[in-house]
Scaffold this motif. Structure first.
Motif, PDB file in Angstrom:
ATOM      1  N   PRO A 279       0.721  -1.325   0.143  1.00  0.00           N
ATOM      2  CA  PRO A 279      -0.170   0.005  -0.018  1.00  0.00           C
ATOM      3  C   PRO A 279       0.650   1.221   0.065  1.00  0.00           C
ATOM      4  N   GLU A 280       1.886   1.190   0.674  1.00  0.00           N
ATOM      5  CA  GLU A 280       2.725   2.285   0.853  1.00  0.00           C
ATOM      6  C   GLU A 280       3.352   2.676  -0.622  1.00  0.00           C
ATOM      7  N   ASN A 281       3.688   1.647  -1.506  1.00  0.00           N
ATOM      8  CA  ASN A 281       4.128   1.976  -2.664  1.00  0.00           C
ATOM      9  C   ASN A 281       3.252   2.456  -3.525  1.00  0.00           C
ATOM     10  N   VAL A 282       1.973   1.746  -3.725  1.00  0.00           N
ATOM     11  CA  VAL A 282       0.718   2.442  -4.235  1.00  0.00           C
ATOM     12  C   VAL A 282       0.613   3.592  -4.086  1.00  0.00           C
ATOM     13  N   TRP A 283       0.458   4.148  -3.038  1.00  0.00           N
ATOM     14  CA  TRP A 283      -0.200   5.466  -2.803  1.00  0.00           C
ATOM     15  C   TRP A 283       1.420   6.714  -2.750  1.00  0.00           C
ATOM     16  N   GLY A 284       2.561   6.032  -2.509  1.00  0.00           N
ATOM     17  CA  GLY A 284       3.491   6.812  -2.642  1.00  0.00           C
ATOM     18  C   GLY A 284       3.779   7.372  -3.969  1.00  0.00           C
ATOM     19  N   SER A 285       3.551   6.410  -4.939  1.00  0.00           N
ATOM     20  CA  SER A 285       3.536   6.639  -6.619  1.00  0.00           C
ATOM     21  C   SER A 285       2.436   7.362  -6.884  1.00  0.00           C
ATOM     22  N   ALA A 286       1.068   7.140  -6.456  1.00  0.00           N
ATOM     23  CA  ALA A 286       0.067   7.589  -7.259  1.00  0.00           C
ATOM     24  C   ALA A 286      -0.738   8.518  -6.489  1.00  0.00           C
ATOM     25  N   LEU A 287      -0.490   8.970  -5.352  1.00  0.00           N
ATOM     26  CA  LEU A 287      -1.443   9.870  -4.518  1.00  0.00           C
ATOM     27  C   LEU A 287      -1.411  11.162  -5.274  1.00  0.00           C
TER      28      LEU A 287
ATOM     29  N   ALA B 211      15.324  16.774  -8.213  1.00  0.00           N
ATOM     30  CA  ALA B 211      14.958  17.388  -6.904  1.00  0.00           C
ATOM     31  C   ALA B 211      14.961  16.043  -6.099  1.00  0.00           C
ATOM     32  N   GLU B 212      14.399  14.965  -6.502  1.00  0.00           N
ATOM     33  CA  GLU B 212      14.248  13.706  -5.531  1.00  0.00           C
ATOM     34  C   GLU B 212      15.561  13.523  -4.941  1.00  0.00           C
ATOM     35  N   SER B 213      16.435  13.234  -6.054  1.00  0.00           N
ATOM     36  CA  SER B 213      17.771  13.081  -5.634  1.00  0.00           C
ATOM     37  C   SER B 213      18.555  13.669  -4.582  1.00  0.00           C
ATOM     38  N   LEU B 214      18.247  15.404  -4.866  1.00  0.00           N
ATOM     39  CA  LEU B 214      18.589  16.287  -3.849  1.00  0.00           C
ATOM     40  C   LEU B 214      18.171  16.001  -2.609  1.00  0.00           C
TER      41      LEU B 214
ATOM     42  N   LEU C 208      18.501  15.297   2.802  1.00  0.00           N
ATOM     43  CA  LEU C 208      17.487  15.377   3.958  1.00  0.00           C
ATOM     44  C   LEU C 208      17.236  14.013   4.331  1.00  0.00           C
ATOM     45  N   GLN C 209      17.075  13.004   3.504  1.00  0.00           N
ATOM     46  CA  GLN C 209      16.410  11.610   3.840  1.00  0.00           C
ATOM     47  C   GLN C 209      17.255  11.035   5.042  1.00  0.00           C
ATOM     48  N   ASN C 210      18.429  11.206   5.190  1.00  0.00           N
ATOM     49  CA  ASN C 210      19.144  10.378   6.385  1.00  0.00           C
ATOM     50  C   ASN C 210      19.100  11.154   7.493  1.00  0.00           C
ATOM     51  N   GLN C 211      18.567  12.115   7.269  1.00  0.00           N
ATOM     52  CA  GLN C 211      18.661  13.071   8.690  1.00  0.00           C
ATOM     53  C   GLN C 211      17.363  12.987   9.449  1.00  0.00           C
ATOM     54  N   PHE C 212      16.302  12.239   8.891  1.00  0.00           N
ATOM     55  CA  PHE C 212      14.840  12.419   9.526  1.00  0.00           C
ATOM     56  C   PHE C 212      14.287  11.015   9.166  1.00  0.00           C
ATOM     57  N   ASP C 213      13.981  10.229  10.389  1.00  0.00           N
ATOM     58  CA  ASP C 213      13.589   8.843  10.258  1.00  0.00           C
ATOM     59  C   ASP C 213      11.898   8.832   9.538  1.00  0.00           C
ATOM     60  N   TRP C 214      11.378  10.083   9.650  1.00  0.00           N
ATOM     61  CA  TRP C 214       9.956  10.199   9.002  1.00  0.00           C
ATOM     62  C   TRP C 214      10.099  10.428   7.742  1.00  0.00           C
ATOM     63  N   LEU C 215      11.288  10.582   7.113  1.00  0.00           N
ATOM     64  CA  LEU C 215      11.310  11.057   5.606  1.00  0.00           C
ATOM     65  C   LEU C 215      11.506   9.690   4.961  1.00  0.00           C
ATOM     66  N   THR C 216      10.770   8.859   4.776  1.00  0.00           N
ATOM     67  CA  THR C 216      10.823   7.641   4.373  1.00  0.00           C
ATOM     68  C   THR C 216      10.767   7.724   2.800  1.00  0.00           C
ATOM     69  N   ASN C 217      10.977   6.367   2.089  1.00  0.00           N
ATOM     70  CA  ASN C 217      11.127   6.638   0.439  1.00  0.00           C
ATOM     71  C   ASN C 217       9.530   6.745  -0.088  1.00  0.00           C
ATOM     72  N   GLU C 218       8.646   6.273   0.544  1.00  0.00           N
ATOM     73  CA  GLU C 218       7.341   6.638   0.336  1.00  0.00           C
ATOM     74  C   GLU C 218       6.893   7.878   0.292  1.00  0.00           C
ATOM     75  N   LEU C 219       7.381   8.705   1.390  1.00  0.00           N
ATOM     76  CA  LEU C 219       6.985  10.001   1.327  1.00  0.00           C
ATOM     77  C   LEU C 219       7.913  10.933   0.414  1.00  0.00           C
ATOM     78  N   VAL C 220       8.878  10.402   0.042  1.00  0.00           N
ATOM     79  CA  VAL C 220       9.882  11.324  -0.879  1.00  0.00           C
ATOM     80  C   VAL C 220       9.169  10.762  -2.232  1.00  0.00           C
ATOM     81  N   ASN C 221       8.968   9.737  -2.564  1.00  0.00           N
ATOM     82  CA  ASN C 221       7.984   9.367  -3.744  1.00  0.00           C
ATOM     83  C   ASN C 221       6.928  10.451  -3.906  1.00  0.00           C
ATOM     84  N   VAL C 222       6.117  10.547  -2.897  1.00  0.00           N
ATOM     85  CA  VAL C 222       4.883  11.518  -3.015  1.00  0.00           C
ATOM     86  C   VAL C 222       5.535  13.022  -3.413  1.00  0.00           C
TER      87      VAL C 222
END
Length: 282
Positions: free
Chosen positions: A110-118, A235-238, A243-257
């Motif tokens: 589910p996290e992949n579905v909505w990370g990609s398509a939300l 921008a996603e690569s940046l 930022l991604q490794n500095q915040f636990d809540w910044l998951t791959n799925e949230l970055v995808n959104v």
């Protein structure tokens, strides 16, 4: 399925006629039936592209997209899913051996579905809302066109990101951190490669051309989607590198959104900026 054509004085020909689905009970029943059949096929298939929970959420997404945008919007999201799933499998044994493969051998949850398509789903719902509550208003017709552009741009962005990442991990000869251009191992967050970048551009062109072929966007919209996807993917690569490794809540799925949201916003912004100067851009 029934379709209406909305005249818009704000949009020059040929974009002065906006095609959109008129939702009816039969329309939604078709959406439910189609996605139920496809869901059953996916459930029975020996190789799983979705987890059990992911399948349920993909069913809901499919119903929403078909209900709001008809088969045209559905074609775009299905193209993303099939190509994205296929490219994830490329070089899977090697990527698993290096510990850089997607979890569950690429099966989407589910996290992949909505990370990609939300973002795409929100654009689709926005189109439905505008065409339902103010179908004859010219400003609404303009925003329908912009949201359709945002819809296609979001999936152009996500497919570009998926292909760039997966092809880069499988075939990238040299990978560099986007912030410093220092060589880093394949699979590093924020890393880019020539092979992955080219694959991402080709993928964004392919899905944007599909959006044009089914009538969701103009040929100018294809160019806008490709540019927006390139900007958003970098921008996603940046974000991944800084930022991604500095915040636990910044998951791959949230970055995808965030990735797809940036792609949609950039595409809409470009169209709004250029519309006065380029007739038919929408």
């Amino acid at each position: 399925m029934l379709f209406h054509l909305i005249p818009s004085s704000l949009l020059p020909p040929p974009s002065s006629l906006i095609l959109y689905p008129t939702p009816s009970l039969n329309h939604w029943l078709i959406a439910v039936a189609l996605n139920t059949v496809l869901g059953a096929i996916a459930w029975l298939a020996p190789k799983k592209l979705l987890t059990s929970a992911g399948l349920l959420h993909a069913w809901a997404l499919g119903v929403i997209v078909w209900g709001c945008l008809g088969w045209q919007g559905y074609a775009v999201v299905m193209f993303y899913f099939l190509v994205g799933s296929a490219v994830t499998k490329v070089g899977m044994a090697q990527k698993e051996a290096e510990g850089i493969a997607e979890k569950r051998s690429g099966a989407r949850g589910p996290e992949n579905v909505w990370g990609s398509a939300l973002t795409g789903a929100l654009c689709a719902v926005g189109v439905l809302a505008l065409t339902t509550f103010s179908p004859q208003a010219s400003p609404s017709a303009l925003w329908v066109a912009l949201l359709l552009l945002g819809y296609v741009a979001s999936f152009s962005t996500k497919l570009a990101d998926t292909c760039a990442s997966e092809i880069g991990k499988a075939y990238g000869q040299r990978t560099y951190l986007i912030t410093t251009l220092q060589a880093v191992p394949r699979g590093t967050e924020g890393a880019v490669s020539l092979e992955g970048t080219l694959a991402g551009i080709v993928a964004s062109i392919a899905i944007a051309l599909l959006g044009w072929a089914v009538g969701l966007i103009s040929i100018w919209g294809v160019v806008i989607c490709v540019v927006a996807a390139f900007i958003a993917t970098n921008a996603e690569s940046l974000i991944g590198a800084t930022l991604q490794n500095q915040f636990d809540w910044l998951t791959n799925e949230l970055v995808n959104v965030l990735n797809t949201l940036i792609g949609a916003i950039v595409a809409i912004a470009i169209a709004l900026l250029l519309q006065p100067f380029i007739p038919g851009i929408l």
